[in-house]
Design an enzyme around this catalytic site. Structure first.
Site, PDB file in Angstrom:
ATOM      1  N   GLY B 293       0.831  -1.201   0.000  1.00  0.00           N
ATOM      2  CA  GLY B 293       0.000   0.000   0.000  1.00  0.00           C
ATOM      3  C   GLY B 293       0.862   1.247   0.000  1.00  0.00           C
ATOM      4  O   GLY B 293       1.998   1.235  -0.489  1.00  0.00           O
ATOM      5  N   SER B 294       0.339   2.297   0.615  1.00  0.00           N
ATOM      6  CA  SER B 294       0.926   3.631   0.441  1.00  0.00           C
ATOM      7  C   SER B 294       2.344   3.774   0.964  1.00  0.00           C
ATOM      8  O   SER B 294       3.049   4.684   0.532  1.00  0.00           O
ATOM      9  CB  SER B 294       0.052   4.681   1.119  1.00  0.00           C
TER      10      SER B 294
END
Lengths: 390, 638
Positions: B293-294
């Site tokens: 993810g981020s």
């Protein structure tokens, strides 16, 4: 008579006497050393139990030795002595057949009125030498020469011999059997019989041997090649394959010899005698000697026994008297062969068979009869010297 | 007559020669046994005579970086019996079974074996010291107690999934115990009692002491104090969010030394047989591989700055809430989009289309190259048992869509330790260090250093200038963006959140997220970097910003004094967002008179102490940030 003794002792073979006494005393010390633990722990007896008994044996042996050493060896060919010996041999063998005692897997002992356990096979070794030599000699005197002896002349002692071989064979005392066969052959070979007669004897013996072997294979397979014997063969080939069972004796003998090293652990310091080596005072005494005294102990035994054997052969080779030759060769072969069967088994050169180490091992019968043999040998040697001086 | 003698003589000579040869052979054989086989045979003979009572040496200890013991050993003797020294086996069995409360019949059967030395195991293996003393005092002939040890864990479950455990014979079966078993293993000492064939000890032969050797001490890079903080936070999160799993790593970004490593749920290493093997076999920070993810955006960001394809401050990007790549609509996590923003704001907002733009500016080959350069796709070489290598797109499969999703951390699978390694490089000035956990190996007896691990540089991945910009961007994230919950006044924490849907059978699993935060401090010169991930938290908002960021904030806050992280003034101030607690920075009151203070209307309460005309002391200190509901104490004096 006085003159005879004076002359006799002037030419006495003191070297043989010295070595003989030395070996016996050395053996006595080593028996004491190796048997202390066995006496106390195994038999709950006093620590010098075996020592005391061997001391008595040695004293008795020295008496017999003295008798043998002062008896001119020519007397051994007299009909009376041969007859008495033959009778004794017969009685002993019959006794053994009827009332033999089974010790350590071999039925080769008889109890002499509870005084001692006696091994007729030990007696048989000496008997064969004297009986063969004496008989052959008498016949040759009748015929005029050893050369002239025929097969018939030797068949009677050979028959007696076969009888003994069979009895000892059935006792399944393999070591004794080998010695009895071998010394008989040596006496025959050294007798001076002509080649043709020798050939016939060997031919017959070979035939009998083959028949005997087949008989053994068929009827007595289990007894002769019993589990413990088969184990001895496998343990001979690879003792460490089963160090706790069949290889136990050989392996523990090795441990003793190996652990001692060149210098040895010191007199009395053996650990293998503490229950690891079975019967350390008899058949395995050499292992304990090696462990405690190292190469020195080994050398004393081998050089001492080697000297006796080589001296015997020297006499046999140089004497002109066939009786002397046969006696000396037979006795030397006996001592030599027995030494080598014992040490060969211990060192792993041949399979183990239970024979004692001459003069060293504990054992009454053995020391008594070997002492008689030594007496005869020294007597022969001394007479040989006397003869040379003439 | 003459030739007869000659013939006999000849025959005899042969026999004599045979005997001489045989005699020499025997002599040679005996002497060779004495000389050539001496070493072998005397050793074997000694083994034949001795009865060894083992004195187990200690297995190597495991300590933290400050030599505080994490795993050591506890004395737990084992009983041995020499059957030949005691005939009354019934009595011995009675005594043992009574003291140890074990099955008498089983013990008796063991005692009756016809062997030289019986190890009474498992019945009397690793008994307590008190039990051993009780038995010793009974003075039973033939019964000996040998020194033996079991592992002891003064800190209980702490670090359990990393340390692993040992089996019944003290052999390492998992974790560090397994990985370093050869070094930790001890060679046992023993008393060799020489005995005769019946087992009686020999008076004239001295007992031998066979020297053993303690196992080597392993000094980890782990800091127990920090480890305790981290585990406290994780266990709290496990309860609070009813999470499936949780993991954390703390590392020194300037060396690669792992300072803390935690996996939850944990277990008791002395009762490993009671837990599922997946618990003790999986050391999550190195085992788990998932879509990051981020947090992965830091890599895209670093590459973009290094390649000079973006001016973070002046370039702008308009986010409409989605972006189209080859007909595929890639959404931003914020439906209505972040509208117009600078690229620093793109990072603050964790705006997906903005990162797609960055990725595209870098180019697909270059981006993939950077990902590999940062160490993804292969094991880090941390030497921690059970590491995975993660999954990346191959060059052939790296189409425009894959390129775009990878830019914001989807479609790739990486391990937490890989992320630590990469992000540490991005923020420490660009040096990629190999992460490691074993600092030193010391000799167990002499404490001599056998091996020392120095920081290992793998590569220079970006420049110091790039790194500085990345740090600034990430400090903004914490001060003003999605990482605000990690903000701690003055500590200058920087970092990036991550929220990734788990993939099952090739499809995203609805409502099942791994939320994470990777943070470091201070932003200008990072001393510590911490990664926390919580697997499937069951709370209303499954975002890294809500769950993981505050955990990292608390960890760094508590860790700051340990690593001399001082509070700084020139930080990026936090933006107020509705719902945040109202904070205020207090001035220096010292030296002011009461009359001068009172007219100023401060939003917080002031409590006066003592008498006098001047403020001589104030709590908290000047320039501290406090909540408006807090009280400021002022002490008066002359």
């Amino acid at each position: 008579m006085k003159h005879y003794f004076k002359n006799y002792f002037r030419n006495f073979d003191y070297s043989l006497l010295f070595v003989y006494i030395l070996l016996m005393l050395f053996g006595l010390v080593m028996i004491y050393s190796s048997s202390i633990w066995i006496s106390i722990i195994q038999y709950d007896a006093n620590p010098n139990f075996y020592y005391n008994r061997q001391l008595v044996n040695i004293i008795l042996a020295l008496i017999l030795f003295t008798v043998a050493v002062i008896t001119p060896y020519k007397r051994l060919s007299s009909k009376t002595i041969l007859g008495v010996l033959l009778a004794v041999m017969f009685i002993l063998e019959l006794w053994l057949i009827v009332a033999g005692k089974n010790i350590n897997g071999s039925k080769s002992w008889i109890s002499l009125f509870g005084l001692m356990n006696f091994q007729p096979s030990e007696f048989a070794k000496l008997f064969i030498i004297v009986f063969f030599a004496g008989t052959f000699y008498r016949k040759s005197v009748n015929r005029g020469s050893m050369q002239l002896l025929t097969f018939d002349d030797v068949s009677y002692p050979l028959g007696m011999w076969l009888f003994i071989v069979l009895v000892v064979g059935f006792e399944t005392d393999l070591g004794a059997l080998v010695i009895i066969v071998a010394i008989a052959l040596v006496v025959v070979i050294t007798s001076g019989l002509k080649g043709k007669t020798l050939g016939r004897i060997f031919g017959l013996l070979s035939a009998l041997g083959v028949v005997g072997m087949i008989g053994i294979l068929i009827f007595k397979w289990d007894t002769v090649f019993n589990a413990s014997r088969r184990g001895r063969i496998t343990s001979f080939l690879d003792p460490f394959s089963d160090p706790l069972n069949s290889g136990y004796h050989v392996v523990n003998g090795y441990y003793a010899i190996g652990a001692g090293g060149l210098e040895g652990r010191g007199l009395g310091q053996s650990i293998q005698k503490l229950g690891y080596v079975p019967e350390p005072q008899t058949d395995f005494i050499m292992a304990i000697i090696a462990e405690e005294l190292g190469i020195l102990g080994v050398s004393i035994v081998i050089i001492g026994l080697g000297y006796i054997v080589m001296r015997g052969y020297y006499i046999a080779m140089s004497t002109m008297d066939p009786l002397a030759r046969m006696l000396a060769a037979g006795i030397s072969t006996w001592i030599g062969l027995q030494t080598f069967i014992n040490l060969g088994g211990l060192s792993g050169l041949i399979p183990l068979t239970g024979v004692t180490l001459p003069f060293i091992s504990y054992g009454g019968t053995s020391i008594l009869l070997l002492s008689v043999a030594m007496g005869i040998l020294i007597n022969v040697s001394t007479h040989h010297k006397l003869e040379k001086r003439k | 007559m003459k030739w007869v003698t000659t013939k006999s003589k000849k025959r005899l000579t042969w026999i004599a020669i045979a005997l001489v040869v045989y005699g020499v052979a025997i002599f040679v054989k005996l002497v060779s046994v004495q000389v050539i086989q001496y070493d072998k045979l005397s050793t074997m003979a000694k083994e034949n005579w001795d009865r060894e009572i083992p004195f187990h040496a200690e297995r190597g200890k495991i300590t933290d970086r400050n030599e505080e013991v994490i795993v050591s050993n506890e004395l737990a003797p084992t009983l041995y019996f020499m059957p030949s020294q005691n005939e009354d086996k019934e009595y011995v069995a009675d005594a043992i079974s009574k003291v140890l409360n074990k099955d008498r019949a089983k013990i008796l059967k063991k005692l009756e074996q016809r062997i030289s030395l019986v190890k009474i195991a498992p019945e009397a293996k690793n008994i307590s010291y008190d039990q051993a003393v009780t038995i010793q005092q009974m003075q039973i002939p033939g019964l000996y107690s040998g020194v033996d040890y079991v592992r002891s864990y003064p800190h209980g479950n702490l670090l359990a999934r990393f340390l692993g455990f040992t089996g019944v014979d003290n052999q390492g079966l998992a974790g560090i115990e397994y990985e370093y078993d050869e070094l930790l293993k001890s060679s046992d000492a023993a008393i060799r009692l020489f005995t005769d064939a019946k087992g009686n000890t020999l008076e004239h032969v001295d007992d031998e002491w066979k020297n053993g050797k303690d196992g080597a001490t392993i000094q980890l890079t782990i800091d127990l104090k920090l480890q305790k903080i981290v585990e406290r936070e994780l266990s709290q999160a496990m309860v609070e969010y009813d999470a499936d799993q949780a993991l954390a790593i703390a590392m020194n970004p300037n060396s690669g030394e792992i300072l803390a490593l935690a996996s939850f749920p944990t277990y008791d290493p002395t009762k490993f047989s009671e837990v599922d093997p997946s618990i003790y076999n999986r050391n999550l920070p190195v085992f788990m591989s998932y879509e990051p993810g981020s947090t992965f955006k830091i890599i895209t960001l670093s590459a973009a700055i290094e390649e000079d394809v973006v001016d973070m401050e002046h370039d702008h990007f308009h986010d409409a809430g989605y972006t189209m790549v080859e007909g595929a609509r890639l959404r931003c996590w914020k439906r209505e989009g972040h509208k117009d923003q600078s690229f620093y704001e793109v990072v603050q907002n964790s705006c997906n289309p903005g990162f797609v733009e960055l990725g595209q500016r870098i180019g697909s080959d270059k981006l993939l190259e950077y990902i590999h350069r940062f160490g993804f796709g292969k094991k880090t070489g941390s030497n921690i048992a059970g590491e995975s290598s993660g999954i990346l797109f191959s060059k052939e499969a790296f189409g425009p869509v894959e390129h775009a999703t990878t830019s914001f951390g989807q479609g790739v699978s990486v391990t937490p330790i890989q992320q630590m390694q990469a992000v540490a490089a991005a923020i420490n000035g660009g040096t990629l260090y190999k992460p490691y956990t074993v600092a030193k190996i010391l000799d167990g007896n002499t404490n001599e250093v056998i091996m020392e691990q120095k920081p290992e540089v793998k590569a220079q991945v970006v420049s110091e200038e790039t790194s500085e910009k990345v740090r600034h961007a990430l400090e903004l994230v914490v001060a003003k963006g999605s990482g605000r919950q990690a903000f701690r006044d003055g500590l200058r924490i920087a970092g990036k959140t991550g929220t990734a849907q788990k993939v099952e059978n090739g499809r995203y699993k609805d409502g099942d997220y791994i939320v994470s935060f990777i943070g470091f401090a201070p932003a200008n010169d990072p001393e510590i970097i911490v990664y926390v991930a919580v697997d499937n938290p069951k709370s209303g908002l499954q975002f890294g910003s809500v769950i993981a960021a505050p955990i990292v904030g608390r960890i760094i806050e508590d860790a700051a004094p340990l690593y001399n992280i001082e509070k700084q003034e020139n930080q990026i101030e936090r933006n107020y967002v509705w719902g945040d607690e109202l904070t205020e920075r207090i001035p220096n009151f010292v030296g002011l008179t009461k009359e001068k203070v009172i007219p100023n209307l401060y939003p917080y309460r002031i409590q006066w102490h003592g008498e006098g005309n001047e403020v001589i002391e104030q709590v908290p200190k000047p320039d501290s940030q406090i909540l408006q509901t807090d009280i400021v104490h002022l002490y008066l004096g002359n």
